[in-house]
Write a protein that holds these residues in place. Structure first.
Motif, PDB file in Angstrom:
ATOM      1  N   ASP A  30       0.301   6.470   7.101  1.00 35.94           N
ATOM      2  CA  ASP A  30      -0.997   6.990   6.663  1.00 35.94           C
ATOM      3  C   ASP A  30      -0.954   7.418   5.201  1.00 35.94           C
ATOM      4  OD1 ASP A  30      -2.127   6.561   9.153  1.00 35.94           O
ATOM      5  OD2 ASP A  30      -1.846   8.632   9.820  1.00 35.94           O
ATOM      6  N   LEU A  31       0.146   8.041   4.798  1.00 34.83           N
ATOM      7  CA  LEU A  31       0.275   8.453   3.401  1.00 34.83           C
ATOM      8  C   LEU A  31       0.320   7.230   2.493  1.00 34.83           C
ATOM      9  CD1 LEU A  31       0.563  10.562   1.209  1.00 34.83           C
ATOM     10  CD2 LEU A  31       3.010  10.713   1.754  1.00 34.83           C
ATOM     11  N   ALA A  32       1.054   6.199   2.903  1.00 39.07           N
ATOM     12  CA  ALA A  32       1.100   4.964   2.120  1.00 39.07           C
ATOM     13  C   ALA A  32      -0.301   4.363   1.987  1.00 39.07           C
ATOM     14  CB  ALA A  32       2.057   3.963   2.755  1.00 39.07           C
ATOM     15  N   ALA A  33      -1.081   4.393   3.069  1.00 38.31           N
ATOM     16  CA  ALA A  33      -2.445   3.863   3.030  1.00 38.31           C
ATOM     17  C   ALA A  33      -3.318   4.664   2.062  1.00 38.31           C
ATOM     18  CB  ALA A  33      -3.052   3.865   4.431  1.00 38.31           C
ATOM     19  N   ARG A  34      -3.181   5.993   2.082  1.00 42.00           N
ATOM     20  CA  ARG A  34      -3.947   6.832   1.148  1.00 42.00           C
ATOM     21  C   ARG A  34      -3.573   6.510  -0.297  1.00 42.00           C
ATOM     22  NH1 ARG A  34      -4.384  12.984   3.557  1.00 42.00           N
ATOM     23  NH2 ARG A  34      -5.096  12.414   5.632  1.00 42.00           N
ATOM     24  N   MET A  35      -2.291   6.311  -0.527  1.00 39.30           N
ATOM     25  CA  MET A  35      -1.831   5.970  -1.875  1.00 39.30           C
ATOM     26  C   MET A  35      -2.404   4.623  -2.306  1.00 39.30           C
ATOM     27  SD  MET A  35       0.209   8.480  -2.897  1.00 39.30           S
ATOM     28  CE  MET A  35       1.334   7.812  -4.115  1.00 39.30           C
ATOM     29  N   GLN A  36      -2.411   3.663  -1.391  1.00 43.83           N
ATOM     30  CA  GLN A  36      -2.925   2.328  -1.700  1.00 43.83           C
ATOM     31  C   GLN A  36      -4.413   2.364  -2.014  1.00 43.83           C
ATOM     32  OE1 GLN A  36      -1.694   0.030   1.703  1.00 43.83           O
ATOM     33  NE2 GLN A  36       0.472   0.208   1.153  1.00 43.83           N
ATOM     34  N   VAL A  37      -5.173   3.149  -1.257  1.00 47.70           N
ATOM     35  CA  VAL A  37      -6.613   3.296  -1.514  1.00 47.70           C
ATOM     36  C   VAL A  37      -6.838   3.874  -2.909  1.00 47.70           C
ATOM     37  CG1 VAL A  37      -8.682   4.591  -0.838  1.00 47.70           C
ATOM     38  CG2 VAL A  37      -7.315   3.423   0.897  1.00 47.70           C
ATOM     39  N   ALA A  38      -5.929   4.751  -3.348  1.00 50.57           N
ATOM     40  CA  ALA A  38      -6.036   5.371  -4.673  1.00 50.57           C
ATOM     41  C   ALA A  38      -5.510   4.463  -5.784  1.00 50.57           C
ATOM     42  CB  ALA A  38      -5.291   6.699  -4.688  1.00 50.57           C
ATOM     43  N   GLY A  39      -5.012   3.271  -5.424  1.00 49.08           N
ATOM     44  CA  GLY A  39      -4.596   2.310  -6.437  1.00 49.08           C
ATOM     45  C   GLY A  39      -3.103   2.208  -6.685  1.00 49.08           C
ATOM     46  N   VAL A  40      -2.289   2.870  -5.863  1.00 50.74           N
ATOM     47  CA  VAL A  40      -0.833   2.812  -6.016  1.00 50.74           C
ATOM     48  C   VAL A  40      -0.277   1.897  -4.930  1.00 50.74           C
ATOM     49  CG1 VAL A  40       1.321   4.125  -5.960  1.00 50.74           C
ATOM     50  CG2 VAL A  40      -0.714   5.117  -7.014  1.00 50.74           C
ATOM     51  N   ALA A  41       0.337   0.800  -5.347  1.00 49.62           N
ATOM     52  CA  ALA A  41       0.922  -0.146  -4.400  1.00 49.62           C
ATOM     53  C   ALA A  41       2.244   0.406  -3.897  1.00 49.62           C
ATOM     54  CB  ALA A  41       1.124  -1.499  -5.067  1.00 49.62           C
ATOM     55  N   ILE A  42       2.231   0.963  -2.685  1.00 51.16           N
ATOM     56  CA  ILE A  42       3.424   1.566  -2.095  1.00 51.16           C
ATOM     57  C   ILE A  42       3.386   1.327  -0.591  1.00 51.16           C
ATOM     58  CG2 ILE A  42       2.409   3.858  -1.763  1.00 51.16           C
ATOM     59  CD1 ILE A  42       5.132   5.014  -2.734  1.00 51.16           C
ATOM     60  N   GLU A  43       4.544   1.106  -0.012  1.00 50.71           N
ATOM     61  CA  GLU A  43       4.650   0.844   1.418  1.00 50.71           C
ATOM     62  C   GLU A  43       5.323   2.009   2.132  1.00 50.71           C
ATOM     63  OE1 GLU A  43       3.307  -1.846   2.826  1.00 50.71           O
ATOM     64  OE2 GLU A  43       2.681  -2.616   0.870  1.00 50.71           O
ATOM     65  N   ARG A  44       5.265   2.014   3.447  1.00 51.53           N
ATOM     66  CA  ARG A  44       5.853   3.068   4.253  1.00 51.53           C
ATOM     67  C   ARG A  44       7.343   3.232   3.988  1.00 51.53           C
ATOM     68  NH1 ARG A  44       9.393   4.278   7.311  1.00 51.53           N
ATOM     69  NH2 ARG A  44       9.966   2.112   7.558  1.00 51.53           N
ATOM     70  N   ASP A  45       8.074   2.128   3.831  1.00 51.95           N
ATOM     71  CA  ASP A  45       9.515   2.239   3.590  1.00 51.95           C
ATOM     72  C   ASP A  45       9.809   2.918   2.253  1.00 51.95           C
ATOM     73  OD1 ASP A  45       8.597  -0.203   2.345  1.00 51.95           O
ATOM     74  OD2 ASP A  45      10.696  -0.729   2.033  1.00 51.95           O
ATOM     75  N   SER A  46       8.935   2.770   1.284  1.00 55.40           N
ATOM     76  CA  SER A  46       9.110   3.461   0.000  1.00 55.40           C
ATOM     77  C   SER A  46       8.885   4.958   0.161  1.00 55.40           C
ATOM     78  CB  SER A  46       8.159   2.903  -1.054  1.00 55.40           C
ATOM     79  OG  SER A  46       8.510   1.574  -1.373  1.00 55.40           O
ATOM     80  N   ILE A  47       7.927   5.348   0.994  1.00 53.77           N
ATOM     81  CA  ILE A  47       7.708   6.774   1.274  1.00 53.77           C
ATOM     82  C   ILE A  47       8.972   7.354   1.912  1.00 53.77           C
ATOM     83  CG2 ILE A  47       6.332   8.477   2.568  1.00 53.77           C
ATOM     84  CD1 ILE A  47       4.596   7.082   0.491  1.00 53.77           C
ATOM     85  N   SER A  48       9.556   6.627   2.838  1.00 56.48           N
ATOM     86  CA  SER A  48      10.780   7.076   3.496  1.00 56.48           C
ATOM     87  C   SER A  48      11.909   7.262   2.477  1.00 56.48           C
ATOM     88  CB  SER A  48      11.199   6.053   4.562  1.00 56.48           C
ATOM     89  OG  SER A  48      12.424   6.417   5.146  1.00 56.48           O
ATOM     90  N   ARG A  49      12.082   6.305   1.578  1.00 59.75           N
ATOM     91  CA  ARG A  49      13.127   6.396   0.559  1.00 59.75           C
ATOM     92  C   ARG A  49      12.866   7.547  -0.405  1.00 59.75           C
ATOM     93  NH1 ARG A  49      12.556   1.052  -1.741  1.00 59.75           N
ATOM     94  NH2 ARG A  49      13.780   1.888  -3.445  1.00 59.75           N
TER      95      ARG A  49
END
Length: 83
Positions: A30-49
């Motif tokens: 969900d956090l990755a999705a919020r970031m993506q909506v805001a224009g930051v290309a990030i995936e769930r595995d990046s949030i984990s890292r």
């Protein structure tokens, strides 16, 4: 370019991101999705890292994390240990 770790981590904010995410009951996806909506290309595995401290966080990512989590950028980088 040489990347330096600070206290064995690649970022200051990973633990705070995890704390704020847990407090707000937001999954990493969900956090990755919020970031993506805001224009930051990030995936769930990046949030984990990021939360583990094995990925660097850029300044623009830090800004969007703070907005997505409803906390200040200063709080995300504070090392005092309080929520």
């Amino acid at each position: 370019m040489k990347i330096y770790a600070y206290k064995g981590k690649d970022n200051l904010c990973g633990e705070r991101i995890r704390l704020a995410r847990a407090k707000n009951r937001i999954t990493q996806s969900d956090l990755a999705a919020r970031m993506q909506v805001a224009g930051v290309a990030i995936e769930r595995d990046s949030i984990s890292r990021i939360e583990r401290g094995t990925r660097i966080v850029t300044d623009y990512e830090l800004k969007i994390f703070s907005k997505a989590l409803g906390v200040s950028m200063e709080w995300l980088t504070d090392e005092s240990g309080t929520l």
